[in-house]
Write an enzyme that holds these catalytic residues in place. Structure first.
Site, short mmCIF file in Angstrom:
data_model
loop_
_atom_site.label_atom_id
_atom_site.label_comp_id
_atom_site.label_asym_id
_atom_site.label_seq_id
_atom_site.Cartn_x
_atom_site.Cartn_y
_atom_site.Cartn_z
N SER A 132 0.85 -1.19 0.00
CA SER A 132 0.00 0.00 0.00
C SER A 132 0.89 1.24 0.00
O SER A 132 1.67 1.43 -0.93
CB SER A 132 -0.96 -0.04 1.19
OG SER A 132 -2.03 0.87 1.00
N ASP A 161 -8.44 -5.57 -6.03
CA ASP A 161 -7.99 -4.40 -5.27
C ASP A 161 -8.47 -3.15 -5.99
O ASP A 161 -7.89 -2.72 -6.98
CB ASP A 161 -6.46 -4.39 -5.16
CG ASP A 161 -5.95 -3.25 -4.29
OD1 ASP A 161 -6.77 -2.42 -3.85
OD2 ASP A 161 -4.73 -3.21 -4.04
N HIS A 189 -7.12 -5.81 -1.56
CA HIS A 189 -5.90 -5.14 -1.11
C HIS A 189 -5.09 -6.03 -0.18
O HIS A 189 -3.91 -5.78 0.04
CB HIS A 189 -6.30 -3.84 -0.41
CG HIS A 189 -5.23 -2.80 -0.35
ND1 HIS A 189 -4.54 -2.36 -1.47
CD2 HIS A 189 -4.72 -2.09 0.69
CE1 HIS A 189 -3.66 -1.43 -1.12
NE2 HIS A 189 -3.74 -1.26 0.18
#
Length: 689
Positions: free
Chosen positions: A548, A629, A661
């Site tokens: 991320s 995602d 994610h």
């Protein structure tokens, strides 16, 4: 079969064979197979008399590639845990303590059930709801006669059956296209289908004879919020006559709004909901009524269109409408708020200097006192004389503990995974501090490799956390767990750079607009500080990994700070900041972090844009991304892999079409870790070029 796919098939077969033998009974270094098979204890619920604990245990069905959750009961006076309901979740005591409610599937639909309990023995289950839709969340009234229910419905439907009929009609339609007129089009990992999570109320004794009453009729919002909201977003008044809930009503601006408000509504649905926090354009949520019904406590931010502003504890006098902040001097963001029976103390958890303790906050003075300090308190249940809580740390997963209301007499009452932990050796963690950006104190930690020997040097996994407004704390993780690397013979180093939580709001806010600035300086100085302090770290055999925001930083350092690294691992990172603005779903985050929209402030998005430095990339990189995602879409990872291949840099792409994610399925988690570990070893081995 082509050579590439033949090799992949063999690797997957080997991985599956290894993972099938998931419970090794001989001593060994901790590994991914230990991690995926651990029992996950959660959702603790203390009985009204304080004697019994209800809780959930999520076990892994590796062959089915999923977790299976069951409800357990423990007599806190002594005895062994008893499984009460298999494949069920959300256990909640009746106010009288003579029964519990829970959700489980009936004919493929999640329904609410009630089961009696007498002296620790469970009776037969009674089905409470019989609707055609899943019960997504629920909460009992103070006397147990009514229940709040959340259903995902089409808001123009008059009853639940209408939504079910419309869904069935769509499923039968051969045309698969969907026309959208506004955002969100998709959120987190789900394409929008026009339904909203709406709040209903029903009797707990009517069975299938009455339709639940919708309390949020006419409201174009979700209760609880998506994608992670829960039953802490709605509550009954102590007398059961009023319901409080939070919701965001933003119309077409929903993707760039965080203007949640607290509403009140009569529990019988006789009047429309009333906005109690219309004066605040920022986030108001998580209502907690005082036991006397006179005050409503809740959490509130002050900055609109922000998700990382500090949550302050607010007190609303329900008679006068006057509000004040309870804890203006406490520089932490609380969560999971509950209130004592006498109304004098609020309880909450918060990140705090690398820990995630439980705090008690005096409602009169706002003074916060730390009750359970070391490790991470992930959930708790407040009783009249004690607390039931789940607690974990860097060396062990969650178990249940009891403590007094002042945090004393902490006692472990469950011992799940004890045998696995006995057989699986783990590394020793140690926190350290150093002077980072602007000579300010920054914290990090190291984890020694399993079977560490003094005088020996070890390769390093340098982990960069996501968020970025988050932290690597003294907690157990089922995704980025330092022990999986320590078990492979790596030392682990991680830094809670400027932007991390638990060090004050100014520290957290300092990253906005400066993604590649202060945090990078902290990472550089933190890496040097770790090498200077810990002689066992081999700075010539180190790889950097992140997901991320951590993945963004990996792409960023690939161009601007690649000298220390033998390899890089990037999971779901931002490769092109400009494209990210138009690809992601929650635009408030992008606009907050970059000082506005991309079309109005393009220079802000280019200031720290990794794609602009591809010409300087040189370090071998493993790119991981997933097809579901929608927060950081997989086009970002595909673009990065294209850049690596075109540059001729050694690289691999691991793509999961069925993950979001986070990589959550057990066999996918094993594959993720085996692929990452192989990549680390390939480039840090003694004969690596």
């Amino acid at each position: 079969m082509k050579p590439l796919f033949a090799a992949l098939a063999l690797a997957l077969a080997a991985t599956s064979a290894m993972a099938a033998d998931v419970e090794s009974h001989s001593p060994h270094p901790f590994g991914i197979r230990d991690l995926v098979m651990m029992d996950r204890v959660g959702d603790p619920q203390l009985s009204p008399d304080g004697r019994y604990a209800l809780y959930t245990v999520r076990m892994t069905d590796y062959a089915a590639n999923k977790g299976v959750t069951a409800i357990y009961l423990l007599d806190l006076k002594g005895g062994q845990p008893v499984k009460l309901v298999d494949k069920a979740s959300s256990p909640r005591w009746s106010p009288q303590g003579d029964a519990f409610f829970y959700t489980t599937a009936k004919d493929g639909i999640a329904q609410l059930f009630r089961r009696s309990l007498s002296q620790g023995r469970a009776g037969d289950a009674t089905q409470v709801t019989h609707g055609p839709l899943d019960v997504d969340a629920f909460k009992l009234s103070p006397d147990g006669s009514k229940v709040l229910l959340s259903y995902a419905v089409f808001t123009d439907c008059s009853d639940l059956a209408c939504t079910k009929e419309r869904l069935d009609g769509r499923a039968a339609d051969k045309a698969s296209g969907t026309v959208y007129n506004k955002l969100f089009v998709r959120h987190w990992d789900t394409w929008e289908d026009g339904r909203r999570s709406q709040l209903y109320i029903a009797n707990t004794t009517d069975g299938d004879t009455a339709q639940p009453v919708r309390l949020t009729r006419g409201m174009d919002g979700d209760v609880p919020s998506k994608p992670f909201g829960g039953d802490d977003e709605f509550a009954f008044s102590p007398d059961g006559s009023t319901v409080y809930f939070d919701v965001r009503l933003a119309g077409n601006s929903e993707p760039w709004s965080t203007n949640f408000d607290i509403y009140s509504v009569p529990a019988d649905g006789s009047a429309a909901p009333k906005n109690l926090t219309a004066d605040n354009q920022a986030w108001d949520a998580y209502p907690v009524p005082s036991p006397d019904g006179k005050t409503l406590y809740y959490l509130a931010m002050k900055e609109p269109r922000s998700e990382s502003d500090r949550f302050g504890i607010m007190a609303l006098d329900l008679a006068s409408g006057q509000k004040h902040e309870v804890d203006p001097s406490w520089d932490r963001t609380p969560g999971g708020m509950q209130i004592s029976a006498d109304g004098k103390t609020l309880y909450a958890t918060a990140d705090d200097n690398g820990q995630h303790p439980l705090f008690a906050i005096d409602t009169a003075s706002g003074k916060a006192s730390k009750l359970v300090s070391e490790g991470s308190v992930s959930a708790y249940s407040l009783g009249k004389s004690r607390i039931l809580l789940s607690r974990d740390d860097l060396k062990r997963p969650a178990d249940l503990y009891t403590a007094s209301l002042t945090g004393k007499e902490l006692k472990q009452v469950t011992h799940y995974n004890a045998q696995r932990l006995k057989n699986a050796r783990v590394g020793e963690p140690e926190f350290f501090t150093f002077k980072g950006w602007n000579n300010e104190t920054v914290q990090g930690y190291v984890v020694k490799p399993v079977d560490y020997k003094r005088g020996k040097k070890y390769p390093v996994a340098f982990i960069i956390h996501g968020g970025p407004q988050g932290a690597m704390t003294n907690s157990w993780s089922y995704r980025w767990n330092a022990q999986t690397y320590a078990g492979q013979g790596f030392a682990v180093v991680t830094i809670n750079f400027h932007g991390s939580t638990g060090y004050g709001q100014a520290f957290t806010e300092s990253i906005s607009g400066d993604w590649g600035g202060k945090p990078l300086e902290d990472l550089k100085t933190g890496w040097k500080a770790a090498l200077d302090k810990y002689s066992f770290l081999d700075g010539n055999r180190a790889c950097a990994l992140g997901a991320s925001y951590g993945g963004y930083m990996v792409y960023w350092i690939a161009g601007v700070w690649n000298q220390p690294w033998k390899c890089l691992v990037d999971h779901d990172g931002v490769f092109d900041a400009r494209a990210m603005y138009y690809d992601t779903e929650e635009l408030w985050f992008e606009e907050k972090e970059n000082g506005g929209t991309q079309f109005e402030h393009p220079e802000n998005y280019e200031k720290f844009n990794p794609v602009n430095h591809v010409k300087d990339w040189r370090v071998p990189m493993l790119v991981v991304h997933s097809g579901k995602d929608f927060r950081i879409p997989d086009t970002q990872g595909l673009g990065a892999f294209t850049a690596l291949q075109r540059r001729g840099i050694p690289s691999q792409l691991l793509h999961f079409p069925d993950e979001n994610h986070w990589v959550l399925k057990p066999q996918n988690s094993v594959q993720w870790h085996e692929t990452v570990n192989a990549w680390l070893k390939q480039w840090t081995s003694a004969d690596a070029k």
